[in-house]
Design an enzyme around this catalytic site. Structure first.
Site, PDB file in Angstrom:
ATOM      1  N   ASP A   1       0.821  -1.210   0.000  1.00 34.61           N
ATOM      2  CA  ASP A   1       0.000   0.000   0.000  1.00 34.61           C
ATOM      3  C   ASP A   1       0.861   1.269   0.000  1.00 34.61           C
ATOM      4  O   ASP A   1       0.465   2.291  -0.558  1.00 34.61           O
ATOM      5  CB  ASP A   1      -0.948   0.002   1.208  1.00 34.61           C
ATOM      6  CG  ASP A   1      -2.152  -0.915   0.985  1.00 34.61           C
ATOM      7  OD1 ASP A   1      -2.298  -1.448  -0.135  1.00 34.61           O
ATOM      8  OD2 ASP A   1      -2.945  -1.103   1.920  1.00 34.61           O
ATOM      9  N   GLY A   2       2.051   1.213   0.622  1.00 34.68           N
ATOM     10  CA  GLY A   2       2.956   2.372   0.624  1.00 34.68           C
ATOM     11  C   GLY A   2       3.403   2.729  -0.780  1.00 34.68           C
ATOM     12  O   GLY A   2       3.440   3.908  -1.167  1.00 34.68           O
TER      13      GLY A   2
ATOM     14  N   ASP B   1       0.111  15.044  20.600  1.00 29.89           N
ATOM     15  CA  ASP B   1       1.326  14.764  19.826  1.00 29.89           C
ATOM     16  C   ASP B   1       1.089  15.051  18.347  1.00 29.89           C
ATOM     17  O   ASP B   1       2.027  15.150  17.570  1.00 29.89           O
ATOM     18  CB  ASP B   1       1.745  13.300  19.992  1.00 29.89           C
ATOM     19  CG  ASP B   1       2.392  13.030  21.348  1.00 29.89           C
ATOM     20  OD1 ASP B   1       2.494  13.983  22.144  1.00 29.89           O
ATOM     21  OD2 ASP B   1       2.791  11.884  21.611  1.00 29.89           O
TER      22      ASP B   1
ATOM     23  N   THR C   1      -8.306   3.350   7.482  1.00 27.25           N
ATOM     24  CA  THR C   1      -7.797   2.055   7.980  1.00 27.25           C
ATOM     25  C   THR C   1      -6.279   2.086   8.169  1.00 27.25           C
ATOM     26  O   THR C   1      -5.650   1.049   8.359  1.00 27.25           O
ATOM     27  CB  THR C   1      -8.153   0.916   6.999  1.00 27.25           C
ATOM     28  OG1 THR C   1      -7.841   1.340   5.671  1.00 27.25           O
ATOM     29  CG2 THR C   1      -9.622   0.548   7.075  1.00 27.25           C
TER      30      THR C   1
ATOM     31  N   LEU D   1      -6.629   4.737  12.241  1.00 26.45           N
ATOM     32  CA  LEU D   1      -7.172   3.546  12.916  1.00 26.45           C
ATOM     33  C   LEU D   1      -6.322   3.164  14.128  1.00 26.45           C
ATOM     34  O   LEU D   1      -6.847   2.802  15.181  1.00 26.45           O
ATOM     35  CB  LEU D   1      -7.248   2.375  11.927  1.00 26.45           C
ATOM     36  CG  LEU D   1      -7.912   1.092  12.420  1.00 26.45           C
ATOM     37  CD1 LEU D   1      -9.391   1.320  12.689  1.00 26.45           C
ATOM     38  CD2 LEU D   1      -7.733  -0.036  11.421  1.00 26.45           C
ATOM     39  N   SER D   2      -5.001   3.283  13.983  1.00 28.14           N
ATOM     40  CA  SER D   2      -4.115   2.909  15.090  1.00 28.14           C
ATOM     41  C   SER D   2      -4.186   3.923  16.227  1.00 28.14           C
ATOM     42  O   SER D   2      -3.673   3.686  17.318  1.00 28.14           O
ATOM     43  CB  SER D   2      -2.668   2.746  14.597  1.00 28.14           C
ATOM     44  OG  SER D   2      -2.155   3.984  14.176  1.00 28.14           O
TER      45      SER D   2
END
Length: 294
Positions: free
Chosen positions: A77-78, A180, A191, A195-196
């Site tokens: 995906d990157g 932050d 996603t 999401l994280s």
């Protein structure tokens, strides 16, 4: 095979050194179909010198000097995000061939490339329009691309204890995030980093943007979903007098006091999906929902 000529622009991950068999498979399939191949110079050099792969390229290109019927992203995906940044406003549909684990964007495995190309030549595929966020830094020139398919993150520098981000929506004050950082994401990016940090999953095609704080200092701050017709204005203060703006993960430094304006870009990124490939099936598989790990 006698069929219409299609032109493909090929991009790839230059750090995946053990994928030459998969790369070879994709290249030979394209060759069999009589595809005209344009290859990104950095990827071409990696294949030729690093992998000793003979690439049947019609043309090698650098930067944004290309035009094609389809772009192929070889990686995860990157790599797809980098390809999307290069394709930009050109309306070229992108095909994501995944060289590792299943991705949301790169969801075609190398062994599926033959059936996928057959479908492309037979016009048996769907194209999904994915929204893109554009960021303008007032008084500063961002060095790279100013658009993100996944997200724009405003983040503290290593030296800062936190940053203060005053957020307004269409000129109306929302809140000041002491955190932050803050992630503004598209449904596609919901996603990913968002999401994280506790953000919700938003189905692509939903006309919204999502704002998710990174480690907020106030526990009652929650993610907020806004219409993607809105403009988000962010004013950032930092003790280190600078902060980072990460556009699809590629970050650069901005001076404190720089005002950022974020809104939906005037173009979409087109993602090739095979007929029958369903988003929720990919979501279940990626999130391992229903997998009993006992």
């Amino acid at each position: 095979m006698s069929q219409r000529k299609l032109k493909f622009a090929l991009f790839g991950n230059i750090y995946q050194t053990k994928k030459s068999a998969s790369i070879q498979k994709v290249l030979s399939c394209l060759n069999e179909f009589g595809a005209e191949l344009l290859v990104d110079k950095e990827y071409y050099d990696f294949l030729k010198e690093g992998q000793q792969i003979d690439v049947p390229a019609k043309r090698i290109f650098s930067g944004n000097d290309f035009q094609a019927d389809f772009a192929i992203s070889m990686g995860g995906d990157g790599t797809f995000l980098k390809t999307a940044a290069r394709v930009g406003y050109r309306n070229i549909p992108i095909l994501g061939v995944n060289m590792g684990r299943l991705g949301f964007l790169a969801d075609i495995a190398p062994h599926e490339i033959e059936s996928c190309l057959k479908a492309l030549y037979a016009d048996d595929f769907a194209v999904e329009d994915r929204a893109v966020i554009r960021v303008v830094a007032e008084g500063e020139q961002l060095s790279g691309t100013d658009c993100a398919l996944n997200d724009v993150a405003i983040l503290k520098r290593d030296t800062a204890s936190m940053i203060s981000i005053r957020a307004s929506i269409d000129g109306e004050y929302l809140t000041t995030y002491q955190a932050d950082g803050l992630i503004v994401s598209t449904p596609t990016g919901s996603t990913a980093y968002s999401l994280s940090n506790g953000g919700p999953i938003i189905v692509p095609g939903t006309g919204v943007l999502l704002m998710t704080a990174v480690a907020p200092h106030s526990l009652n701050i929650r993610p907020i979903v806004i219409p993607d017709s809105a403009e988000i204005t962010l004013d950032v203060e930092s003790r280190s007098h600078s902060f980072l703006v990460a556009i699809d993960g590629r970050s650069e430094s901005c001076r404190e006091g720089t005002r950022l304006r974020l809104r939906r870009a005037p173009y979409n990124i087109k993602v090739v999906k095979r007929s029958g490939k369903k988003y929720f099936a990919t979501l279940r598989e990626k999130m391992m929902w229903g997998a009993d790990v006992r």
